[in-house]
Design a protein around this motif. Structure first.
Motif, PDB file in Angstrom:
ATOM      1  N   ILE A  35      40.094  33.605  35.292  1.00  0.00           N
ATOM      2  CA  ILE A  35      39.067  34.582  34.868  1.00  0.00           C
ATOM      3  C   ILE A  35      37.727  33.871  34.663  1.00  0.00           C
ATOM      4  O   ILE A  35      36.676  34.363  35.102  1.00  0.00           O
ATOM      5  CB  ILE A  35      39.533  35.333  33.596  1.00  0.00           C
ATOM      6  N   PHE A  89      44.054  44.055  34.458  1.00  0.00           N
ATOM      7  CA  PHE A  89      45.354  43.505  34.851  1.00  0.00           C
ATOM      8  C   PHE A  89      46.392  43.747  33.766  1.00  0.00           C
ATOM      9  O   PHE A  89      46.065  43.949  32.609  1.00  0.00           O
ATOM     10  CB  PHE A  89      45.247  42.009  35.179  1.00  0.00           C
ATOM     11  N   SER A 116      45.861  44.186  39.138  1.00  0.00           N
ATOM     12  CA  SER A 116      46.588  42.931  39.320  1.00  0.00           C
ATOM     13  C   SER A 116      47.673  42.852  38.257  1.00  0.00           C
ATOM     14  O   SER A 116      47.464  43.272  37.124  1.00  0.00           O
ATOM     15  CB  SER A 116      45.647  41.739  39.166  1.00  0.00           C
ATOM     16  N   PHE A 195      43.824  38.277  41.814  1.00  0.00           N
ATOM     17  CA  PHE A 195      42.645  38.778  41.086  1.00  0.00           C
ATOM     18  C   PHE A 195      41.502  39.069  42.077  1.00  0.00           C
ATOM     19  O   PHE A 195      40.802  40.063  41.957  1.00  0.00           O
ATOM     20  CB  PHE A 195      42.182  37.764  40.029  1.00  0.00           C
TER      21      PHE A 195
END
Lengths: 242, 349
Positions: A35, A89, A116, A195
């Motif tokens: 991330i 996600f 995701s 992602f």
């Protein structure tokens, strides 16, 4: 002096409640590294499961939502459909995603929701003390299969990647394992690809992560890693399924 | 005068939701509310809003939870057996203090029951329905127009108190057509700083109902109860007909209140001082209205409750009256609706 290694901004400075040798801490960190690298922390919204990772929001430094047991992908559908510009996600265990939430998993995948999924498969219900999971191996002893899982009456380990591979709306499926430093690197790579799929609007991507649970498996941590590689991966072959 | 159009209750609720700024709808087919889901399937995309046909009621209410956690007005609808399935999610929404609107167009039960109108889900709606100490705000319309109007109130109350709101109708109300004046569209909805919108420029938000630390859950429950006390104090609503001079007061809600209204007029024609107390909020139950009546009345007053159930709201009436007046009851469910003649016969006997 140049700093070469530090805590990702997405990971809070907190001690986790996870047992020694558990894979959750590694998986949490990998997600945070990805991330950070993608620069999406400020638009990330995670849906945490019921299970050991229920308080992942205490460790993640971005917006998080709880879901009822098994409903993470339904909650994520509601978030992503109303905020398609955000990164959404789910993080789910095998009981959550492959038993009580099987319908939510199959239908979110079949709708091609642009989400995701980090699917932690440790072949056991950890939080409740080591009962049989849908992914428990044949012959594996758990609190509810004291004689070992017997396919007669207890069925076979459920192979989620193979199952979902039949659905046309699924963008990508990959199974990796936290069984070695190499496995950790491959897991991160798979998460990053999943992602990026969402950021590019490609649709439903799931990464199944075989993960050690030394305490519920009654094994020392090193042996648990070996068991992932030598036993789990036989039933759940690693690789890309889609 | 505003233009009147003909609509079924189900459609009137759907159009109200669109006009009230509902951003997200998820549902699953079940009779007798299917027209509402179909209406939303048609209207929501026209307004660039989201419609999802979910794989189950469990999923539908959890999708609503996600949309609500995103700070959007979200709604689902179903009928009795489907509402039972939604109880899991409703408890989580209440526990996470998330607003949403849930429509229950009730049918006969228990079990699969049948598809005739009934009011047998009163306990489920007003007591919480799922696990834990919580309440939903429950609104009971008795006409197509009121069903339309209460959707706006439901969303507004739900946002104000961060608690799920329920429109409790029945198959009759959902299916019948009546003239309707549609409301204008809602603008300027309240801001929701708690919503999950990404943590840009602020600390991360967490939507949760899990309190593992010792004492944490009890503190949270105390705060919830305070909120419910505030709702009870401020939001009781009812309609009264001839309450000032009446000695026999019928108590009924929703479709059954329309039949009770006819009974009241018939009794008046016979020279009986009859009135109607129609709860519009079922939770909070309008107990204060009973208190007022019992305080004011010098002469004896008696209550007669009629429901399309075997006596569920009856318990709230008895709790409000608390032994200070007679409370009689007549109800039917599972096929028949208590008729004017049946009720009159019981009151006059």
């Amino acid at each position: 002096m140049k700093k070469v290694f530090s805590r990702p901004e997405s990971l809070r400075d907190a001690a986790t409640h996870y047992c020694p040798g558990c894979g959750h801490g590694i998986a949490h960190r990998l997600i945070c590294e990805v991330i950070d690298e993608l620069g999406i922390r400020e638009k990330a919204i995670a849906v945490c499961p019921v299970g050991c990772a229920v308080v992942a929001y205490d460790y993640w430094n971005f917006d998080c939502c709880e879901a009822a047991h098994g409903r993470a992908l339904a909650v994520a559908t509601g978030i992503k459909r109303t905020q398609p510009d955000k990164f959404v996600f789910t993080y789910q265990g095998d009981g959550d995603l492959a038993a009580i939430g099987t319908a939510e998993t199959i239908h979110a995948a079949n709708r091609g929701e642009n989400l995701s999924v980090a699917f932690i498969n440790n072949a056991v219900y950890g939080m409740t003390g080591g009962q049989m999971a849908p992914t428990t191996l044949l012959g594996q002893k758990t609190a509810t299969t004291p004689r070992g899982r017997n396919p007669a009456g207890e069925g076979y380990p459920l192979k989620i990647c193979e199952l979902l591979a039949t659905l046309p709306a699924v963008a990508s499926l990959e199974r990796v394992a936290l069984d070695s430093p190499g496995g950790v690197i491959k897991t991160k790579r798979a998460l990053k690809a999943a992602f990026i799929n969402q950021l590019e609007g490609k649709g439903f991507s799931l990464v199944e992560i075989l993960s050690p649970c030394p305490v519920c498996w009654n094994k020392p941590a090193g042996e648990a890693w070996r068991w992932v590689r030598e036993e789990m991966a036989k039933t759940f072959p690693l690789g890309k399924f889609k | 005068m505003s233009k009147k159009i003909l609509m079924t209750g189900n459609e009137a609720i759907g159009e109200a939701a669109v006009r009230a700024g509902c951003d997200f709808y998820a549902g699953y087919p079940i009779t007798p509310q299917n027209e509402l889901t179909a209406y939303m399937a048609k209207r929501m995309p026209e307004e660039n809003r989201v419609f999802v046909q979910a794989e189950s009621e469990l999923a539908a209410i959890s999708m609503v939870m996600g949309a609500s956690a995103s700070g959007r007005r979200a709604m689902t609808s179903s009928s009795s057996p489907g509402i039972s399935l939604k109880q899991e999610g409703i408890s989580y929404l209440a526990g996470a203090q998330l607003p949403c609107l849930i429509v229950n167009i009730m049918r006969g039960g228990p079990g699969l029951g049948n598809i005739v109108p009934a009011q047998s889900d009163y306990f489920q709606a007003t007591r919480g329905g799922g696990h834990g100490d919580y309440h939903c705000i429950v609104l009971a319309p008795c006409s197509v127009q009121e069903a339309h109007n209460l959707v706006f109130s439901g969303f507004a109350l739900s946002d104000k108190y961060r608690a799920p709101a329920i429109i409790l109708g029945d198959g009759m109300l959902g299916q019948m057509m009546e003239p309707l004046v549609v409301h204008s569209k809602k603008k300027n909805l309240s801001t929701k700083p708690w919503a999950l919108t990404g943590c840009k420029g602020r600390r991360p938000n967490i939507v949760k109902s899990f309190y593992m630390q010792e004492g944490g859950l009890e503190e949270f429950n105390k705060a919830l109860q305070k909120k419910y006390a505030r709702i009870k104090e401020k939001e009781q609503r009812f309609e009264g007909i001839h309450l000032d001079d009446s000695e026999i007061i019928l108590v009924a809600y929703g479709t059954q209140a329309r039949i009770a209204r006819v009974v009241v007029e018939a009794l008046r024609k016979k020279g009986k001082k009859a009135g109607l107390l129609r709860p519009v909020t079922l939770w909070p139950f309008p107990a204060d209205a009973f208190e007022e009546l019992l305080k004011k009345k010098r002469k004896k007053v008696r209550f007669f409750v009629t429901e399309m159930s075997y006596g569920q709201m009856l318990e709230d009436v008895r709790l409000a009256v608390n032994g200070r007046a007679a409370v009689d009851f007549y109800g039917r469910a599972g096929g028949g609706i208590p008729t004017e003649e049946e009720i009159l016969r019981r009151i006059l006997q």
